[in-house]
Write a protein that holds these residues in place. Sequence first.
Motif, PDB file in Angstrom:
ATOM      1  N   THR A  68      89.258  41.457  24.570  1.00 17.47           N
ATOM      2  CA  THR A  68      90.237  42.248  23.818  1.00 17.47           C
ATOM      3  C   THR A  68      90.140  43.740  24.115  1.00 17.47           C
ATOM      4  OG1 THR A  68      88.677  42.313  21.959  1.00 17.47           O
ATOM      5  CG2 THR A  68      90.356  40.574  21.939  1.00 17.47           C
ATOM      6  N   ALA A  69      88.966  44.178  24.616  1.00 14.16           N
ATOM      7  CA  ALA A  69      88.787  45.592  24.959  1.00 14.16           C
ATOM      8  C   ALA A  69      89.191  45.886  26.401  1.00 14.16           C
ATOM      9  CB  ALA A  69      87.334  46.000  24.732  1.00 14.16           C
ATOM     10  N   GLY A  70      89.668  44.867  27.106  1.00 17.02           N
ATOM     11  CA  GLY A  70      90.076  45.059  28.487  1.00 17.02           C
ATOM     12  C   GLY A  70      88.941  45.004  29.484  1.00 17.02           C
ATOM     13  N   GLU A  71      87.749  44.598  29.038  1.00  9.27           N
ATOM     14  CA  GLU A  71      86.592  44.509  29.926  1.00  9.27           C
ATOM     15  C   GLU A  71      86.573  43.149  30.623  1.00  9.27           C
ATOM     16  OE1 GLU A  71      83.370  47.150  27.365  1.00  9.27           O
ATOM     17  OE2 GLU A  71      83.648  45.029  26.890  1.00  9.27           O
ATOM     18  N   THR A  72      86.051  43.144  31.848  1.00  8.17           N
ATOM     19  CA  THR A  72      85.929  41.888  32.584  1.00  8.17           C
ATOM     20  C   THR A  72      84.765  41.073  32.040  1.00  8.17           C
ATOM     21  OG1 THR A  72      86.829  42.866  34.607  1.00  8.17           O
ATOM     22  CG2 THR A  72      85.565  40.838  34.845  1.00  8.17           C
ATOM     23  N   VAL A  73      85.032  39.828  31.713  1.00  3.75           N
ATOM     24  CA  VAL A  73      83.995  38.916  31.247  1.00  3.75           C
ATOM     25  C   VAL A  73      84.042  37.651  32.089  1.00  3.75           C
ATOM     26  CG1 VAL A  73      84.026  39.777  28.876  1.00  3.75           C
ATOM     27  CG2 VAL A  73      85.513  37.871  29.519  1.00  3.75           C
ATOM     28  N   VAL A  74      82.953  36.905  32.036  1.00  3.17           N
ATOM     29  CA  VAL A  74      82.879  35.615  32.720  1.00  3.17           C
ATOM     30  C   VAL A  74      82.850  34.527  31.656  1.00  3.17           C
ATOM     31  CG1 VAL A  74      81.603  34.169  34.337  1.00  3.17           C
ATOM     32  CG2 VAL A  74      81.602  36.660  34.626  1.00  3.17           C
ATOM     33  N   GLN A  75      83.863  33.697  31.661  1.00  4.16           N
ATOM     34  CA  GLN A  75      83.924  32.582  30.723  1.00  4.16           C
ATOM     35  C   GLN A  75      83.251  31.362  31.342  1.00  4.16           C
ATOM     36  OE1 GLN A  75      88.088  32.034  29.861  1.00  4.16           O
ATOM     37  NE2 GLN A  75      88.153  33.718  28.381  1.00  4.16           N
TER      38      GLN A  75
END
Length: 212
Positions: free
Chosen positions: A135-142
């Motif tokens: 939601t903060a626009g950061e890249t995450v790995v799901q």
Amino acid sequence: MKLQKVLSALVTVLMVALLVVATSASTSAQEPKQNDGEDQTNLDTQLYLIVATNQSVADEKLPAALDSVVKQLRATLPFKNYRLAATLLNRVKNEGRLDLSWIGAPIISAQSEVSPLTPSFSSFKIRVVKLAKNTAGETVVQMAGFNFGARFPIQTMSVASANAVPVINYENTGLQTDISIREGEPVIVGTLNVGPSGDAIILVVSAKRTSR
């Protein structure tokens, strides 16, 4: 006579045109198709198996990449010593899956108790590994369908004899969950209490895009 020559010329031109079209179609069919829109991103995943114990064993130095994890463990868990039992490095395509199974030395046994007759059986699976934005626009790995399982030997008793023979039973332990982690940041996924000594297996995972 002239009409016959004209018709003959037209037939010849038509046959040549058909031959050119057929040759072009055959060449196109033989050329490999390139899908420029397909995502070719790969990720390197690392799974760390850390054993936590209160037994009197040497407190091993863990990799510097796990410094923040070790600090968190010492602040939240009541164990005296931590050691790295295994590190698994694997590459997986974005939106791909990972499925590993292996046999190794007992995870929770002290080095002096390791025996080739009592190995541990482990598996590590992720149904989907995918890059996304939070939601903060950061890249995450799901990591959907994160699954770790192990069967490890536990000595329950010894058979009375001149040479006492230990009785070994295998116990199952494991963890299943869905998680999202920041790219390149090791995080604690879960803690599994195992064995009569009260030891624990701590699962730590990280993932980041490959440079090539």
